[in-house]
Design a protein around this motif. Structure first.
Motif, PDB file in Angstrom:
ATOM      1  N   PHE A 268       0.826  -1.220   0.000  1.00  0.00           N
ATOM      2  CA  PHE A 268       0.000   0.000   0.000  1.00  0.00           C
ATOM      3  C   PHE A 268       0.858   1.266   0.000  1.00  0.00           C
ATOM      4  CE2 PHE A 268      -2.172  -3.224   2.712  1.00  0.00           C
ATOM      5  CZ  PHE A 268      -3.112  -3.597   1.783  1.00  0.00           C
ATOM      6  N   ALA A 269       2.165   1.070   0.136  1.00  0.00           N
ATOM      7  CA  ALA A 269       3.048   2.234   0.297  1.00  0.00           C
ATOM      8  C   ALA A 269       3.381   2.840  -1.059  1.00  0.00           C
ATOM      9  CB  ALA A 269       4.318   1.813   1.029  1.00  0.00           C
ATOM     10  N   PHE A 270       2.344   3.143  -1.824  1.00  0.00           N
ATOM     11  CA  PHE A 270       2.567   3.706  -3.147  1.00  0.00           C
ATOM     12  C   PHE A 270       3.117   5.122  -3.038  1.00  0.00           C
ATOM     13  CE2 PHE A 270      -1.540   1.298  -3.355  1.00  0.00           C
ATOM     14  CZ  PHE A 270      -1.031   0.168  -3.959  1.00  0.00           C
ATOM     15  N   THR A 271       3.904   5.502  -4.032  1.00  0.00           N
ATOM     16  CA  THR A 271       4.358   6.898  -4.100  1.00  0.00           C
ATOM     17  C   THR A 271       3.835   7.586  -5.358  1.00  0.00           C
ATOM     18  OG1 THR A 271       6.389   6.084  -5.139  1.00  0.00           O
ATOM     19  CG2 THR A 271       6.467   6.511  -2.755  1.00  0.00           C
ATOM     20  N   HIS A 272       3.397   6.792  -6.337  1.00  0.00           N
ATOM     21  CA  HIS A 272       2.982   7.356  -7.619  1.00  0.00           C
ATOM     22  C   HIS A 272       1.654   6.775  -8.080  1.00  0.00           C
ATOM     23  CE1 HIS A 272       7.291   8.198  -7.653  1.00  0.00           C
ATOM     24  NE2 HIS A 272       7.013   9.171  -8.498  1.00  0.00           N
ATOM     25  N   ALA A 273       0.937   7.576  -8.851  1.00  0.00           N
ATOM     26  CA  ALA A 273      -0.270   7.068  -9.510  1.00  0.00           C
ATOM     27  C   ALA A 273      -0.383   7.712 -10.890  1.00  0.00           C
ATOM     28  CB  ALA A 273      -1.515   7.373  -8.685  1.00  0.00           C
ATOM     29  N   LEU A 274      -1.018   6.969 -11.783  1.00  0.00           N
ATOM     30  CA  LEU A 274      -1.277   7.456 -13.135  1.00  0.00           C
ATOM     31  C   LEU A 274      -2.779   7.353 -13.382  1.00  0.00           C
ATOM     32  CD1 LEU A 274       0.199   8.398 -15.736  1.00  0.00           C
ATOM     33  CD2 LEU A 274       0.315   5.982 -16.418  1.00  0.00           C
ATOM     34  N   CYS A 275      -3.375   8.464 -13.821  1.00  0.00           N
ATOM     35  CA  CYS A 275      -4.820   8.502 -14.088  1.00  0.00           C
ATOM     36  C   CYS A 275      -5.042   9.052 -15.491  1.00  0.00           C
ATOM     37  CB  CYS A 275      -5.526   9.411 -13.074  1.00  0.00           C
ATOM     38  SG  CYS A 275      -5.337   8.904 -11.354  1.00  0.00           S
TER      39      CYS A 275
ATOM     40  N   GLN B 224     -21.803   8.340 -10.003  1.00  0.00           N
ATOM     41  CA  GLN B 224     -21.847   8.448 -11.466  1.00  0.00           C
ATOM     42  C   GLN B 224     -20.997   7.368 -12.129  1.00  0.00           C
ATOM     43  OE1 GLN B 224     -23.891  10.528 -13.107  1.00  0.00           O
ATOM     44  NE2 GLN B 224     -24.679  11.148 -11.111  1.00  0.00           N
ATOM     45  N   ILE B 225     -19.785   7.153 -11.609  1.00  0.00           N
ATOM     46  CA  ILE B 225     -18.963   6.098 -12.235  1.00  0.00           C
ATOM     47  C   ILE B 225     -19.565   4.718 -11.985  1.00  0.00           C
ATOM     48  CG2 ILE B 225     -16.802   7.417 -12.287  1.00  0.00           C
ATOM     49  CD1 ILE B 225     -15.936   5.535  -9.885  1.00  0.00           C
ATOM     50  N   ALA B 226     -20.325   4.585 -10.895  1.00  0.00           N
ATOM     51  CA  ALA B 226     -20.992   3.300 -10.638  1.00  0.00           C
ATOM     52  C   ALA B 226     -21.998   2.995 -11.746  1.00  0.00           C
ATOM     53  CB  ALA B 226     -21.682   3.321  -9.282  1.00  0.00           C
ATOM     54  N   ARG B 227     -22.535   4.041 -12.373  1.00  0.00           N
ATOM     55  CA  ARG B 227     -23.507   3.822 -13.459  1.00  0.00           C
ATOM     56  C   ARG B 227     -22.844   3.210 -14.690  1.00  0.00           C
ATOM     57  NH1 ARG B 227     -27.375   9.214 -13.106  1.00  0.00           N
ATOM     58  NH2 ARG B 227     -27.984   8.898 -10.921  1.00  0.00           N
ATOM     59  N   ILE B 228     -21.508   3.326 -14.774  1.00  0.00           N
ATOM     60  CA  ILE B 228     -20.792   2.629 -15.848  1.00  0.00           C
ATOM     61  C   ILE B 228     -19.907   1.535 -15.235  1.00  0.00           C
ATOM     62  CG2 ILE B 228     -20.882   4.144 -17.861  1.00  0.00           C
ATOM     63  CD1 ILE B 228     -18.472   5.656 -16.783  1.00  0.00           C
ATOM     64  N   ASP B 229     -20.435   0.934 -14.187  1.00  0.00           N
ATOM     65  CA  ASP B 229     -19.877  -0.298 -13.608  1.00  0.00           C
ATOM     66  C   ASP B 229     -18.473  -0.142 -13.027  1.00  0.00           C
ATOM     67  OD1 ASP B 229     -22.242  -1.334 -14.503  1.00  0.00           O
ATOM     68  OD2 ASP B 229     -21.376  -2.500 -16.154  1.00  0.00           O
ATOM     69  N   ALA B 230     -18.133   1.036 -12.559  1.00  0.00           N
ATOM     70  CA  ALA B 230     -16.772   1.240 -12.057  1.00  0.00           C
ATOM     71  C   ALA B 230     -16.769   1.586 -10.573  1.00  0.00           C
ATOM     72  CB  ALA B 230     -16.076   2.343 -12.849  1.00  0.00           C
ATOM     73  N   GLY B 231     -15.621   1.440  -9.966  1.00  0.00           N
ATOM     74  CA  GLY B 231     -15.432   1.777  -8.554  1.00  0.00           C
ATOM     75  C   GLY B 231     -14.117   2.500  -8.371  1.00  0.00           C
ATOM     76  N   LEU B 232     -13.552   2.415  -7.165  1.00  0.00           N
ATOM     77  CA  LEU B 232     -12.413   3.274  -6.852  1.00  0.00           C
ATOM     78  C   LEU B 232     -11.075   2.778  -7.388  1.00  0.00           C
ATOM     79  CD1 LEU B 232     -13.624   4.224  -3.312  1.00  0.00           C
ATOM     80  CD2 LEU B 232     -13.275   5.792  -5.235  1.00  0.00           C
ATOM     81  N   SER B 233     -10.885   1.471  -7.429  1.00  0.00           N
ATOM     82  CA  SER B 233      -9.564   1.020  -7.881  1.00  0.00           C
ATOM     83  C   SER B 233      -9.361   1.305  -9.373  1.00  0.00           C
ATOM     84  CB  SER B 233      -9.364  -0.471  -7.598  1.00  0.00           C
ATOM     85  OG  SER B 233     -10.151  -1.265  -8.456  1.00  0.00           O
ATOM     86  N   CYS B 234     -10.458   1.311 -10.126  1.00  0.00           N
ATOM     87  CA  CYS B 234     -10.379   1.374 -11.600  1.00  0.00           C
ATOM     88  C   CYS B 234      -9.706   2.626 -12.143  1.00  0.00           C
ATOM     89  CB  CYS B 234     -11.772   1.344 -12.211  1.00  0.00           C
ATOM     90  SG  CYS B 234     -12.945   0.346 -11.365  1.00  0.00           S
ATOM     91  N   MET B 235      -9.745   3.707 -11.379  1.00  0.00           N
ATOM     92  CA  MET B 235      -9.357   5.000 -11.953  1.00  0.00           C
ATOM     93  C   MET B 235      -7.876   5.348 -11.808  1.00  0.00           C
ATOM     94  SD  MET B 235     -12.653   7.455 -11.379  1.00  0.00           S
ATOM     95  CE  MET B 235     -12.796   7.330  -9.590  1.00  0.00           C
ATOM     96  N   SER B 236      -7.057   4.404 -11.364  1.00  0.00           N
ATOM     97  CA  SER B 236      -5.617   4.715 -11.282  1.00  0.00           C
ATOM     98  C   SER B 236      -4.781   3.459 -11.438  1.00  0.00           C
ATOM     99  CB  SER B 236      -5.275   5.366  -9.933  1.00  0.00           C
ATOM    100  OG  SER B 236      -5.574   4.494  -8.861  1.00  0.00           O
ATOM    101  N   LEU B 237      -3.534   3.697 -11.860  1.00  0.00           N
ATOM    102  CA  LEU B 237      -2.471   2.706 -11.717  1.00  0.00           C
ATOM    103  C   LEU B 237      -1.598   3.222 -10.604  1.00  0.00           C
ATOM    104  CD1 LEU B 237      -1.663   2.110 -15.461  1.00  0.00           C
ATOM    105  CD2 LEU B 237      -2.596   0.434 -13.856  1.00  0.00           C
ATOM    106  N   ARG B 238      -1.141   2.354  -9.738  1.00  0.00           N
ATOM    107  CA  ARG B 238      -0.388   2.802  -8.559  1.00  0.00           C
ATOM    108  C   ARG B 238       0.896   1.997  -8.421  1.00  0.00           C
ATOM    109  NH1 ARG B 238      -5.629   1.720  -8.553  1.00  0.00           N
ATOM    110  NH2 ARG B 238      -5.154  -0.421  -8.025  1.00  0.00           N
ATOM    111  N   TRP B 239       1.937   2.659  -7.955  1.00  0.00           N
ATOM    112  CA  TRP B 239       3.176   1.923  -7.665  1.00  0.00           C
ATOM    113  C   TRP B 239       4.019   2.703  -6.684  1.00  0.00           C
ATOM    114  CZ3 TRP B 239       2.229   4.746 -12.014  1.00  0.00           C
ATOM    115  CH2 TRP B 239       3.157   5.713 -12.376  1.00  0.00           C
TER     116      TRP B 239
END
Ligand code: CIR
Length: 255
Positions: A1-8, A240-255
């Motif tokens: 969980f100790a991410f330092t970066h994310a890409l959205c 709103q994003i739930a209406r297109i079947d999405a949740g919280l993890s979907c919106m980023s890449l993390r490392w």
């Protein structure tokens, strides 16, 4: 969980046409934009460096960058998303991954994997088979993960659950929040499984970032459950994003 970066990736106007399984009300672009902005702001407030890629109007689901790649400190893996309308998204993130990761491996065909089906634990990675992730893709990915030093297990996503992580998310290294249909997932052996309260199956796609669990704002019973366990959490709007079947993890890449 100790991410330092994310890409959205910023949602495009076409995001309102993202894939969705059920009927339900149409999402509104302004709401999707606001939810995405709140999410990026939350990641930044948690201390991550967040880069936001430009919108891709030709790909309505491209804001869900989690599905097209996996990112680790050791390198990135470019995936092959299983939905035909999403296949082209991967090529659009390749350069951004190469700029940020020393190694970028690529999932070769013919199999498919969506990143939403990949749950990373402390000691291994679970790949859930689903309508988007097939066995050929999961086996090819297992080998690539091995190259990066990770052990993988292939699991089954229950019918009716879009992605493996639609139905579960980690509270901490030893505890998974899961929908009742995933209670007996054999790959959860050794973990404590906390079930989503009745009617809050949609809450399962939490995202732990550093010490904080991000959770959808409407899931009050699940928030109470986290509070009772002393888990710091932050509620974010996701209607709103739930209406297109999405949740919280979907919106980023993390490392
Ligand atoms: C799709 O069906 O692909 C998008 N509408 C939602 C993707 C959600 N992504 C995820 O759970 N990782």
């Amino acid at each position: 969980f100790a991410f330092t970066h994310a890409l959205c990736r910023t949602p495009a106007p076409s995001a309102v046409n993202g894939i969705r399984a059920g009927g339900g009300p149409d999402p509104e672009l302004a709401g999707i934009m606001a939810e995405h902005a709140a999410y990026v702001a939350a990641l930044r407030e948690l201390g991550l460096t967040v880069d936001v890629l430009p919108p891709l109007d030709a790909f309505p689901d491209a804001l869900f960058v989690e599905d097209v790649a996996l990112t680790f400190a050791e390198g990135a893996i470019l995936l092959r998303p299983g939905a035909p309308s999403r296949a082209g998204e991967a090529a659009h993130i390749r350069a951004a991954l190469a700029e940020r990761h020393g190694r970028v491996l690529e999932l070769a065909g013919p199999g498919h994997v969506d990143g939403g089906d990949v749950l990373r634990l402390a000691d291994r990675v679970i790949i859930g088979l689903s309508d988007r992730t097939d066995r050929a893709g999961a086996e090819t990915l297992t080998a690539l993960l091995g190259d990066l030093g990770y052990r993988a297990q292939i699991a089954q996503t229950p019918p009716g659950v879009l992605h493996f992580k639609t139905g579960c998310g980690l509270i901490d290294d030893r505890t998974v929040l899961a929908v009742p249909a995933m209670r007996d997932c054999p790959e959860f052996a050794g973990l404590e499984v906390v079930l989503t309260p009745m009617g809050e199956e949609g809450a399962a796609n939490i995202l732990r970032v550093r010490d904080t669990v991000l959770i959808g704002a409407r899931w009050l019973a699940t928030q109470a459950l986290l509070a009772a366990r002393g888990v710091p959490f932050r509620a974010l709007p996701t209607d709103q994003i739930a209406r297109i079947d999405a949740g919280l993890s979907c919106m980023s890449l993390r490392w």
